[in-house]
Design a protein around this motif. Structure first.
Motif, PDB file in Angstrom:
ATOM      1  N   ARG A 150      23.037  12.750  73.309  1.00  0.00           N
ATOM      2  CA  ARG A 150      24.155  11.858  72.979  1.00  0.00           C
ATOM      3  C   ARG A 150      24.360  10.758  74.011  1.00  0.00           C
ATOM      4  N   ALA A 151      24.451  11.158  75.284  1.00  0.00           N
ATOM      5  CA  ALA A 151      24.760  10.180  76.325  1.00  0.00           C
ATOM      6  C   ALA A 151      23.660   9.126  76.397  1.00  0.00           C
TER       7      ALA A 151
ATOM      8  N   GLU B 122      24.029   6.765  73.482  1.00  0.00           N
ATOM      9  CA  GLU B 122      25.172   5.859  73.704  1.00  0.00           C
ATOM     10  C   GLU B 122      24.808   4.770  74.705  1.00  0.00           C
ATOM     11  N   ALA B 123      24.078   5.150  75.741  1.00  0.00           N
ATOM     12  CA  ALA B 123      23.678   4.176  76.752  1.00  0.00           C
ATOM     13  C   ALA B 123      22.745   3.133  76.144  1.00  0.00           C
TER      14      ALA B 123
ATOM     15  N   ALA C  88      24.493   0.436  74.255  1.00  0.00           N
ATOM     16  CA  ALA C  88      25.197  -0.572  75.049  1.00  0.00           C
ATOM     17  C   ALA C  88      24.386  -1.853  75.183  1.00  0.00           C
TER      18      ALA C  88
ATOM     19  N   VAL D  60      25.768  -3.966  72.672  1.00  0.00           N
ATOM     20  CA  VAL D  60      27.209  -3.778  72.475  1.00  0.00           C
ATOM     21  C   VAL D  60      27.515  -3.210  71.079  1.00  0.00           C
TER      22      VAL D  60
ATOM     23  N   ARG E  57      29.007  -0.739  68.264  1.00  0.00           N
ATOM     24  CA  ARG E  57      30.168   0.111  68.109  1.00  0.00           C
ATOM     25  C   ARG E  57      29.652   1.535  67.954  1.00  0.00           C
TER      26      ARG E  57
ATOM     27  N   ARG F 178      33.465   7.426  67.629  1.00  0.00           N
ATOM     28  CA  ARG F 178      33.907   8.585  68.409  1.00  0.00           C
ATOM     29  C   ARG F 178      33.854   9.792  67.488  1.00  0.00           C
TER      30      ARG F 178
ATOM     31  N   LYS G 191      28.219  -4.757  79.133  1.00  0.00           N
ATOM     32  CA  LYS G 191      27.141  -3.851  78.741  1.00  0.00           C
ATOM     33  C   LYS G 191      26.948  -2.767  79.791  1.00  0.00           C
TER      34      LYS G 191
ATOM     35  N   GLN H 146      29.687  -0.266  79.372  1.00  0.00           N
ATOM     36  CA  GLN H 146      29.458   0.588  78.199  1.00  0.00           C
ATOM     37  C   GLN H 146      28.367   1.624  78.497  1.00  0.00           C
ATOM     38  N   ARG H 147      27.316   1.160  79.192  1.00  0.00           N
ATOM     39  CA  ARG H 147      26.222   2.067  79.546  1.00  0.00           C
ATOM     40  C   ARG H 147      26.725   3.161  80.482  1.00  0.00           C
TER      41      ARG H 147
ATOM     42  N   ALA I 157      28.626   5.984  78.845  1.00  0.00           N
ATOM     43  CA  ALA I 157      27.957   6.749  77.784  1.00  0.00           C
ATOM     44  C   ALA I 157      28.100   8.239  78.044  1.00  0.00           C
ATOM     45  N   GLY I 158      28.557   8.940  77.038  1.00  0.00           N
ATOM     46  CA  GLY I 158      28.684  10.387  77.151  1.00  0.00           C
ATOM     47  C   GLY I 158      29.965  10.849  77.819  1.00  0.00           C
TER      48      GLY I 158
ATOM     49  N   LYS J 277      37.589   6.280  75.803  1.00  0.00           N
ATOM     50  CA  LYS J 277      37.705   5.231  74.782  1.00  0.00           C
ATOM     51  C   LYS J 277      37.543   3.879  75.472  1.00  0.00           C
TER      52      LYS J 277
ATOM     53  N   GLY K 151      31.914  -8.104  72.038  1.00  0.00           N
ATOM     54  CA  GLY K 151      32.734  -6.939  72.339  1.00  0.00           C
ATOM     55  C   GLY K 151      33.319  -6.274  71.120  1.00  0.00           C
TER      56      GLY K 151
END
Lengths: 288, 477
Positions: free
Chosen positions: A240-241, A244-245, A248, A251, A253, A256, B241, B244-245, B248-249, B253, B461
Motif C-alpha cells: 500500500r505505502a 501511494e508513494a 504522488a 498527484v 487522488r 482513503r 509531490k 504526498q510521497r 504514503a501509508g 488526510k 493538487g
C-alpha cells in the motif's frame, strides 16, 4: 439428468469494449474455494494495463460528456441485465467465494440493487455536492462537481462480485472511466460482469477489466501519468505505502480505504463518489 | 497636452509596529525556538526587517503535543457554538488591526499596499468570519450527523499571501474542531506571528494554534510528526509531490494546493478593453506570485495584434516600485532566489525564440524588482508556456477555433484556474464546462471569496478551500 458435455467458457480480458487475451499469452488456473479447477484466466501484463488506460482515456470525453440522465439509464440497464443473469452469477459467486448458494444469491441481489442505487445518483451529485456561492460582490459564482478522469481500481480480493460492483459503479456514476484489476483468486465473476457491461449500453473503454495480479500491475497503475485517481482496496497490505508513494508522482487522488475489506453489504454512503470528483468553481460578473 | 505626474503617496511604515525580534508561538506563549534565527528582509530595500526565531525538531514535537492535548481536552470537546465565538473574535481583531497588518505584509512580502489593504487583509478577516459560523452548523454541512474533527492539523503555507494563506488554513481547521501547527514561509513569517498575537488576544486556549517559523526542514518535521493527523500544504508542485510521497501509508488526510499555468482565453467578440484589464490583473496582480495567475494568454488570431497593442499600452502605465506607495501597481519580487528564477525563465523564452517586450517603466535600483514582461510568438513547447514562472511575465499564444482554445488551455499537467473572455453566454458556459481547472473566471479574473471553493485539478493538487466543500479537508468523513 443430461449426459451432454457442457461448453466451457474461455475467460479473457475486457479491454476497450472487446474481449482479447492477454498480449503476453499468459494465463493462470482459477480454482474454486475447495481447490477444484474452474477455468484458466488471462494473466494481464503491463502492456495490457497501458492499453486499458489508453482505452479509458479515450472513452472519458464522451462518457463524462453524456448527460447525467443518460448515464443513469445506462447504469440502470446494467442492473436489468444483471438481474436476468442472477442464476449464473449465483453459481459463480458460490464457486469463487466458497459460500452457500443461498448466501451467494443474497450477494448477487445486493450487487443488482447497488447498480440501481448508483444509477439514481448520477443526476443528484451536482445538486448534493455543488452550490451557488453567496460571494460578497457583484458576481454569480457556482460550484459543480465533475468527474476526475481515469480511475485505477485494484478491486477487492475477497468479494468477487458485490465488492467489485461497489468500487466500480461509483466510478461510472460520476462520469469517470475505470481500469480495474480484478481479484486474483476470484476473477471469474468479474469477467462475466464484463459481459453484462458489454451488453448494457456502457460504451467500450468506459470499463476495462484486467484479470491478474494486483501486486504485479499495481505499481504500473499507480505510476501511470494518465490515471487521475487510485483505489487501493484490493492492494496487498504490504504494498500500500509503496503504491501511494508512486501515485504522488502525478498527484493522484488516492482514496482513503480501510486496511481490510469492509462488509460490502453495508450501505455505501457517498464518500467514494465524492473522492473521485473534482469541484469546479465558476465566476461571472453581474451587471445591467 | 498637460501630463499630471504622480506624487508619491506612501503609507507610513511606522503603522506596521515593526519589532526588532519575533518569536515563535507555542502552547499559548511566545518563546525562543531552538533553531537558527532567520532574518526576514524587506524585498523592496534588501534591509533586514526583524530577526525571527525558528523551530527545531524538539520545538515541533512540543508544539504537536501541545496541539494534541488542546484538541483532546479543550477544543475538540468544546461545543461548536463556543468555538464559533473564538473564531469570530479572530475575524474582528484582524479587521481592527487591518492597517497594521497590511503595512507589515507589504514590508515583509513586497506586495503593493493597495493589494494587502484591499485584498489580503480583508479577505483573511472574512475567511475567519465565514468559517466561525460553520463551527456549530457542521451537522448541516452534508457529511452526515455529528462529523468529527481529525485531530491536529499540520499546515505549511507559502510566501505569496502570507496572512491570507494562514487564514485559509487555520479558519476551517478551528471551525471543525481541529488544532493547528502552522509553519509560515521562511521569507514571510511576520504577519503569521502577529496573527498568533491576535489569537492570544482572542484568548484561545493554549495549544489550539501554534506558529513555528523556519525553513523546509521545519515544514517536513511538522508534516512528518506522528502526532499530526491532517496535513495541508500550499506551495510548489515539487514540494507537494514530495509531501504526498512522504505521507504514503501514514493514513494522514492530505490536501494540496499546488502550482498552476492558467490559460486566459480571449475570443474575438470579447470587450477588448475590459479583457485587457482582466489580463493585466490576471498576471501582474501580486507581481504574478499567484498560483492561479493567468500566465498563458490565449488570444483568438483575428484580434491578437489588437490585443497585444492594447496590452503593451496598458502595461506600460503600470507603476513598479515602493510597495508602500499607494500608487504602486507592481511591487517587489519576494526574494533574490525568486528573482533569479524569473530571470532564468525569461532568458529561456528569449533563447527559445519568443518575442520579448518589457515595460519601459522605471525600476528602483535597490531591491528585487522585475519590470512587467510580455512574450509574443510563444509556442506550446517553450518552457515559458509550460513552467510556472511565478512572476510578472505573460506568455501570449494564439488560437483559431474554440476547440483549439480548449485543447491548448488543457495542454498542461496543471489545472488550477482558467479565464474566458467573450460576450457570448453559451460560449462562456461551453468553455467553463470543458476547461479542466478548479476555478474558471469568465469576464473577470482573480476573484476570491470564503464561500467559493478554491483548489486544483490534476497536478495542481486536491482538496478545496472555502465554502461547504472546504470543510471536508478538516473532518473525518
Amino acid at each position: 439428468m443430461s449426459d451432454r458435455i457442457s461448453v466451457a467458457k474461455t475467460y479473457k480480458l475486457y479491454l476497450g469494449g472487446a474481449f482479447p487475451r492477454s498480449e503476453s499469452g499468459r494465463t493462470y488456473p482459477v480454482t474454486d474455494a475447495g481447490g477444484k479447477f474452474l477455468a484458466n484466466a488471462a494473466h494481464a501484463s503491463r502492456k495490457d494495463l497501458r492499453e486499458a488506460v489508453g482505452a479509458a482515456r479515450t472513452a472519458f470525453g464522451k462518457w463524462s460528456g453524456a448527460t447525467a440522465y443518460n448515464r443513469g439509464q445506462v447504469l440502470y440497464r446494467v442492473a436489468e441485465v444483471l438481474e436476468g443473469r442472477r442464476e449464473q452469477f449465483t453459481a459463480e459467486v458460490a464457486a469463487s467465494e466458497g459460500v452457500a448458494v443461498e448466501q451467494a444469491r443474497t450477494l448477487v441481489d445486493a450487487a443488482v440493487d447497488r447498480w440501481v442505487w448508483y444509477a439514481g445518483w448520477t443526476d443528484k451529485l451536482a445538486t448534493v455536492l455543488g452550490a451557488a456561492n453567496p460571494v460578497a460582490g457583484p458576481y454569480f459564482s457556482f460550484s459543480v462537481p465533475e468527474p476526475t478522469g481515469v480511475v485505477g481500481v485494484l478491486a477487492p480480493q475477497r468479494s468477487s462480485l458485490l465488492g467489485l460492483v461497489s468500487v466500480l459503479a461509483p466510478v461510472l456514476a460520476t462520469g469517470s472511466t475505470a481500469v480495474v484489476v480484478s481479484s486474483r483468486e476470484r476473477p471469474l465473476p468479474a469477467i462475466t460482469l464484463a459481459e453484462v457491461l458489454a451488453t448494457s449500453d456502457v460504451p467500450g473503454g468506459v470499463v476495462n477489466l484486467l484479470t491478474g495480479s494486483a501486486a504485479e500491475l499495481g505499481p504500473w497503475l499507480a505510476a501511470h501519468g494518465d490515471v487521475n485517481a487510485l483505489d487501493l482496496t484490493g492492494a496487498p497490505a504490504e504494498l500500500r505505502a509503496e503504491l501511494e508513494a508512486a501515485a504522488a508522482g502525478t498527484v493522484k487522488r488516492v482514496l482513503r480505504v480501510p486496511p481490510t475489506e469492509p462488509d460490502w453489504t453495508e450501505p455505501p454512503g457517498i464518500t467514494r463518489l465524492r473522492s473521485i470528483m473534482e469541484l469546479k468553481t465558476v465566476w461571472h460578473p453581474m451587471g445591467a | 497636452m498637460t501630463t499630471w505626474e504622480y506624487a508619491p503617496a506612501p503609507e507610513s511604515r511606522d503603522i506596521a509596529n515593526l519589532k526588532p525580534g519575533y518569536r515563535m508561538f507555542l502552547d499559548g506563549e511566545f518563546v525562543e525556538g531552538g533553531g537558527e534565527p532567520l532574518k526576514s528582509i524587506n524585498p523592496a530595500t534588501e534591509e533586514v526587517l526583524a530577526e525571527v526565531s525558528t523551530a527545531d525538531r524538539d520545538d515541533v514535537d512540543r508544539a504537536v503535543k501541545a496541539a494534541g492535548r488542546a484538541q483532546e481536552r479543550v477544543w475538540g470537546p468544546m461545543p461548536g457554538a463556543e468555538r464559533a465565538k473564538y473564531v469570530y473574535r479572530i475575524a474582528r481583531l484582524i479587521a481592527e488591526r487591518a492597517r497594521e497588518l497590511a503595512v507589515l505584509e507589504s514590508l515583509d512580502n513586497g506586495k503593493p499596499i493597495r493589494e494587502s489593504r484591499d485584498v489580503d487583509v480583508p479577505t483573511a478577516s472574512a475567511h475567519f468570519f465565514h468559517h466561525a459560523g460553520w463551527a456549530d452548523k457542521l451537522d448541516f454541512a452534508g457529511y452526515g450527523p455529528d462529523p468529527r474533527p481529525l485531530g491536529v492539523a499540520g499546515q505549511v503555507i507559502p510566501w505569496n499571501f502570507p496572512l491570507l494563506m494562514a487564514a485559509w488554513k487555520i479558519a476551517p481547521a478551528l471551525a471543525c474542531g481541529n488544532t493547528v501547527v502552522l509553519k509560515p514561509a521562511e521569507t514571510t513569517p511576520l504577519t503569521a506571528l502577529v496573527l498568533a498575537e491576535i489569537i492570544q488576544q482572542a484568548e484561545l486556549p493554549p495549544g489550539v494554534v501554534n506558529v513555528l517559523p523556519g525553513a523546509g526542514d521545519v515544514g517536513a518535521a511538522v508534516v512528518g510528526h506522528p502526532g499530526v493527523h491532517k496535513v495541508a500544504f500550499t506551495g510548489s508542485t515539487d514540494v507537494g509531490k514530495s509531501i504526498q510521497r512522504s505521507l504514503a501509508g501514514s493514513g494522514k488526510k492530505l490536501t494540496l494546493e499546488l502550482g498552476g499555468k492558467a490559460a486566459n482565453v480571449v475570443f474575438d467578440d470579447a470587450p477588448l478593453d475590459q479583457a485587457v484589464e482582466g489580463i493585466v490583473n490576471g498576471i501582474f496582480f501580486n507581481q504574478g506570485h499567484v498560483c492561479c495567475a493567468g500566465s498563458r494568454l490565449l488570444v483568438q488570431e483575428s484580434v491578437a495584434e489588437e490585443v497585444l497593442e492594447k496590452l503593451h499600452k496598458r502595461v506600460a502605465t503600470l507603476r513598479v516600485g515602493d510597495p508602500l506607495d499607494k500608487n504602486t501597481d507592481v511591487g517587489a519580487i519576494n526574494s533574490r532566489e525568486q528573482l533569479t528564477k524569473i530571470q532564468e525563465l525569461v532568458a529561456s523564452g528569449e533563447s527559445e525564440g519568443a518575442e520579448r517586450w518589457t515595460s519601459p517603466c522605471p525600476v528602483p535600483d535597490k531591491g528585487f524588482f522585475f519590470a512587467p514582461t510580455v512574450f509574443a510568438g510563444v509556442s506550446q513547447a517553450m518552457r515559458i508556456a509550460r513552467e510556472e514562472i511565478f512572476g510578472p511575465v505573460l506568455s501570449v499564444l494564439t488560437f483559431r477555433t474554440p476547440d483549439e482554445a480548449v485543447a491548448k488551455a488543457n495542454n498542461t499537467p496543471y489545472g488550477l484556474s482558467a479565464g474566458v473572455w467573450t460576450e457570448k453566454g453559451s460560449r462562456i458556459l461551453w468553455m467553463a464546462d470543458r476547461l479542466r481547472a478548479g476555478v474558471v473566471w469568465a469576464n473577470t479574473f482573480n476573484r476570491f471569496d470564503p464561500t467559493a471553493p478554491f483548489g486544483g485539478y490534476r497536478e495542481s493538487g486536491f482538496g478545496r478551500e472555502g465554502g461547504r466543500a472546504g470543510l471536508e479537508a478538516y473532518l473525518d468523513v
